[in-house]
Design an enzyme around this catalytic site. Structure first.
Site, PDB file in Angstrom:
ATOM      1  CG  HIS A  91      -2.096   0.841   1.239  1.00 21.77           C
ATOM      2  ND1 HIS A  91      -2.443   1.652   0.188  1.00 21.77           N
ATOM      3  CD2 HIS A  91      -2.998   1.133   2.238  1.00 21.77           C
ATOM      4  CE1 HIS A  91      -3.511   2.377   0.516  1.00 21.77           C
ATOM      5  NE2 HIS A  91      -3.855   2.094   1.766  1.00 21.77           N
ATOM      6  CE  LYS A 141       2.735  -9.123  -6.304  1.00 20.41           C
ATOM      7  NZ  LYS A 141       1.713  -8.862  -5.319  1.00 20.41           N
ATOM      8  CB  ILE A 142       8.482  -4.353  -9.853  1.00 25.98           C
ATOM      9  CG1 ILE A 142       9.018  -5.681 -10.427  1.00 25.98           C
ATOM     10  CG2 ILE A 142       9.405  -3.184 -10.173  1.00 25.98           C
ATOM     11  CD1 ILE A 142      10.298  -6.213  -9.795  1.00 25.98           C
ATOM     12  CG  HIS A 179      -4.201   0.385  -8.310  1.00 28.14           C
ATOM     13  ND1 HIS A 179      -5.539   0.245  -8.019  1.00 28.14           N
ATOM     14  CD2 HIS A 179      -3.725   1.344  -7.488  1.00 28.14           C
ATOM     15  CE1 HIS A 179      -5.851   1.098  -7.062  1.00 28.14           C
ATOM     16  NE2 HIS A 179      -4.780   1.772  -6.720  1.00 28.14           N
ATOM     17  CG  ASP A 237       2.730   4.602  -3.683  1.00 30.52           C
ATOM     18  OD1 ASP A 237       2.526   5.694  -3.141  1.00 30.52           O
ATOM     19  OD2 ASP A 237       2.150   3.551  -3.349  1.00 30.52           O
TER      20      ASP A 237
HETATM   21  N1  ACO Z   1       5.431  -6.660  -9.645  1.00 30.92           N
HETATM   22  C1  ACO Z   1       5.438  -7.878 -10.163  1.00 30.92           C
HETATM   23  N2  ACO Z   1       4.319  -8.569 -10.439  1.00 30.92           N
HETATM   24  C2  ACO Z   1       3.160  -7.982 -10.155  1.00 30.92           C
HETATM   25  C3  ACO Z   1       3.072  -6.692  -9.606  1.00 30.92           C
HETATM   26  C4  ACO Z   1       4.268  -6.026  -9.356  1.00 30.92           C
HETATM   27  N3  ACO Z   1       4.272  -4.797  -8.841  1.00 30.92           N
HETATM   28  N4  ACO Z   1       1.782  -6.360  -9.438  1.00 30.92           N
HETATM   29  C5  ACO Z   1       1.075  -7.404  -9.865  1.00 30.92           C
HETATM   30  N5  ACO Z   1       1.900  -8.384 -10.287  1.00 30.92           N
HETATM   31  C6  ACO Z   1       1.518  -9.673 -10.818  1.00 30.92           C
HETATM   32  C7  ACO Z   1       1.337 -10.666  -9.695  1.00 30.92           C
HETATM   33  O1  ACO Z   1       2.528 -11.347  -9.371  1.00 30.92           O
HETATM   34  C8  ACO Z   1       0.280 -11.574 -10.278  1.00 30.92           C
HETATM   35  O2  ACO Z   1       0.885 -12.425 -11.215  1.00 30.92           O
HETATM   36  P1  ACO Z   1       0.457 -13.959 -11.283  1.00 30.92           P
HETATM   37  O3  ACO Z   1      -1.000 -13.941 -11.666  1.00 30.92           O
HETATM   38  O4  ACO Z   1       1.356 -14.502 -12.340  1.00 30.92           O
HETATM   39  O5  ACO Z   1       0.688 -14.517  -9.932  1.00 30.92           O
HETATM   40  C9  ACO Z   1      -0.599 -10.623 -11.065  1.00 30.92           C
HETATM   41  O6  ACO Z   1       0.237  -9.542 -11.440  1.00 30.92           O
HETATM   42  C10 ACO Z   1      -1.763 -10.085 -10.271  1.00 30.92           C
HETATM   43  O7  ACO Z   1      -1.234  -9.438  -9.107  1.00 30.92           O
HETATM   44  P2  ACO Z   1      -1.936  -9.425  -7.696  1.00 30.92           P
HETATM   45  O8  ACO Z   1      -0.901  -9.141  -6.652  1.00 30.92           O
HETATM   46  O9  ACO Z   1      -2.767 -10.654  -7.512  1.00 30.92           O
HETATM   47  O10 ACO Z   1      -2.902  -8.215  -7.891  1.00 30.92           O
HETATM   48  P3  ACO Z   1      -3.576  -7.444  -6.737  1.00 30.92           P
HETATM   49  O11 ACO Z   1      -4.693  -6.748  -7.334  1.00 30.92           O
HETATM   50  O12 ACO Z   1      -3.847  -8.295  -5.563  1.00 30.92           O
HETATM   51  O13 ACO Z   1      -2.382  -6.480  -6.289  1.00 30.92           O
HETATM   52  C11 ACO Z   1      -0.997  -4.730  -5.773  1.00 30.92           C
HETATM   53  C12 ACO Z   1      -2.324  -5.134  -6.406  1.00 30.92           C
HETATM   54  C13 ACO Z   1      -0.920  -5.275  -4.333  1.00 30.92           C
HETATM   55  C14 ACO Z   1      -0.924  -3.213  -5.716  1.00 30.92           C
HETATM   56  C15 ACO Z   1       0.160  -5.310  -6.600  1.00 30.92           C
HETATM   57  O14 ACO Z   1       0.084  -4.834  -7.928  1.00 30.92           O
HETATM   58  C16 ACO Z   1       1.510  -5.001  -5.985  1.00 30.92           C
HETATM   59  O15 ACO Z   1       1.973  -5.731  -5.099  1.00 30.92           O
HETATM   60  N6  ACO Z   1       2.180  -3.918  -6.454  1.00 30.92           N
HETATM   61  C17 ACO Z   1       3.432  -3.494  -5.851  1.00 30.92           C
HETATM   62  C18 ACO Z   1       3.190  -2.668  -4.579  1.00 30.92           C
HETATM   63  C19 ACO Z   1       2.672  -1.287  -4.872  1.00 30.92           C
HETATM   64  O16 ACO Z   1       3.172  -0.613  -5.756  1.00 30.92           O
HETATM   65  N7  ACO Z   1       1.677  -0.863  -4.084  1.00 30.92           N
HETATM   66  C20 ACO Z   1       1.102   0.482  -4.215  1.00 30.92           C
HETATM   67  C21 ACO Z   1      -0.378   0.386  -4.486  1.00 30.92           C
HETATM   68  S1  ACO Z   1      -1.067   1.950  -4.969  1.00 30.92           S
HETATM   69  C22 ACO Z   1      -1.055   2.938  -3.620  1.00 30.92           C
HETATM   70  O17 ACO Z   1      -0.969   2.543  -2.482  1.00 30.92           O
HETATM   71  C23 ACO Z   1      -1.067   4.443  -3.883  1.00 30.92           C
END
Ligand code: ACO
Length: 371
Positions: free
Chosen positions: A222, A255-256, A261, A312
């Protein structure tokens, strides 16, 4: 909905209505009380946006003057609170200091348990006024400096920057900072806002709800992502290394941070505005290398995973170039999001229902206790 359908992470589950903001991933739009966030960022001060989130309409000049006077009068922290915060370990993360500060402010507020709309609005305004002083205290402490006294002659964003960095930067930097505050202020039922609503739904107090929300925002999935983005840039080092670094990181299933989102799957509606603000800051602060890195990693991430940056991603490097230390980035997010959280707390209380979901039991079957 069948009782046995499990919605991990509550993805796609609609739990309530809200009139505070609307996130529409189909049209890639975000509105606060009906106004597009891009228009608010371009035309309004953060104080006006706070008023809008709390009261549903933009303020008249008289309403704004009244709110500003009250906000400026509550910027200074109680002396005892400053001493307590300075007694925390120097290694404490600024988010921990902020969480502790809100908790102490609650413990000292005789109206803590008064959940009337008037009392909670007064608490929201006092927290809104005081949080920049707490964030600035943590920023200055990291550099061995004592807190500065807030300046009532300055607007919210200018005072925040002055308290944190010791001087008022160029107007373009102040505006870029204010833009980030407007963009961070509100985003419907995100994890920290939902946390604040869960706590509020038990009829607990506003300070408890905000303290819990700060805990939720701290996590790197988050709000903590804006700090993690800078760590990524530092790890990559040179823009020419971004592609190779990313391939390795993805192969390691990392996770990058700053990408992806839960709601936006075709790009975060706030990014273009914040990307322009970052550009402005980079031009004034010799940040072209960081911009190159930003673009190289974003291009590589889209090519590898089809994922777009979230807010972010531009906010982290913008705060870095403004002169903030990385651990202070998420606390700035808190100082902004306090407006959205407290608007949601009021909305939750106005039509409350205890938030208590169900689960499917997966432990051992009932068994006899043989003792
Ligand atoms: N890096 C690498 N892979 C990713 C990323 C990422 N940042 N985001 C999503 N994916 C991939 C997942 O590994 C997953 O792949 P898979 O299906 O092969 O396992 C797929 O995309 C779906 O991702 P989920 O994590 O299931 O998607 P969810 O909707 O639950 O997650 C989240 C959203 C938590 C924001 C995710 O994209 C993430 O972890 N991002 C990085 C952290 C981040 O930047 N957070 C800020 C959010 S915005 C804010 O707070 C202003």
């Amino acid at each position: 909905m069948s009782a046995l359908t499990i919605h991990k992470g509550l993805a796609g589950v609609v739990v309530d209505r809200t009139a505070v903001s609307m996130v529409n991933p189909d049209t890639n739009s975000l509105t606060y009380r009906g106004y597009p966030v891009q228009d608010l960022a371009a035309n309004c001060t953060f104080e006006e946006v706070a008023y809008l989130l709390w009261h549903g309409e933009l303020p008249t000049p008289a309403q704004l003057a009244e709110q500003n006077a009250a906000e400026r009068a509550h910027r200074a922290l109680p002396h005892d609170l400053v001493l307590t915060l300075l007694a925390l370990p120097e290694s404490a993360h600024p988010m921990d200091t902020l969480r502790t500060a809100v908790s102490i402010l609650g413990a000292n507020d005789p109206d803590e348990d008064d959940n009337s709309p008037e009392a909670n609005q007064a608490k929201a305004l006092r927290l809104f006024a005081a949080l920049p002083s707490v964030v600035a205290l943590t920023q200055r402490r990291r550099r061995g400096l004592l807190p500065l006294a807030p300046r009532e002659d300055l607007g919210y964003a200018e005072n925040f920057l002055y308290l944190s960095l010791g001087s008022i930067p160029e107007p373009e930097i102040v505006r870029a900072f204010e833009t980030s505050l407007v963009l961070y202020a509100e985003h419907s039922f995100n994890a920290s806002t939902f946390t604040s609503r869960v706590v509020t739904s038990t009829l607990s107090d506003l300070y408890s709800a905000v303290t819990a929300a700060i805990g939720a925002l701290k996590g790197p999935l988050h709000g903590g992502a804006n700090e993690a983005v800078m760590a990524t840039f530092e790890e990559i080092g040179d823009p020419s290394s971004a592609e190779a670094w990313l391939k390795t990181a993805l192969a390691e299933k990392r996770k990058i941070m700053g990408f992806g989102h839960r709601v936006y799957k075709n790009g975060d509606s706030r990014v273009p505005t914040m990307r322009r603000a970052l550009q402005t800051v980079a031009e004034l602060r010799d940040g072209h290398r960081l911009l190159d890195l930003y673009e190289s990693l974003a291009r590589a991430m889209y090519a590898e995973k089809g994922l777009h940056p979230n807010l972010d991603y531009p906010a982290g490097p913008a705060y870095h170039l403004m002169g903030f230390d990385t651990p202070v980035f998420t606390p700035i997010f808190v100082a902004s999001r306090i407006t959205g959280w407290t608007a949601h707390i009021s909305e939750q209380l106005a039509a409350n229902s205890l938030i208590r979901p169900s689960s499917v039991y997966s432990g051992p079957a009932q068994r006899a206790l043989s003792r």
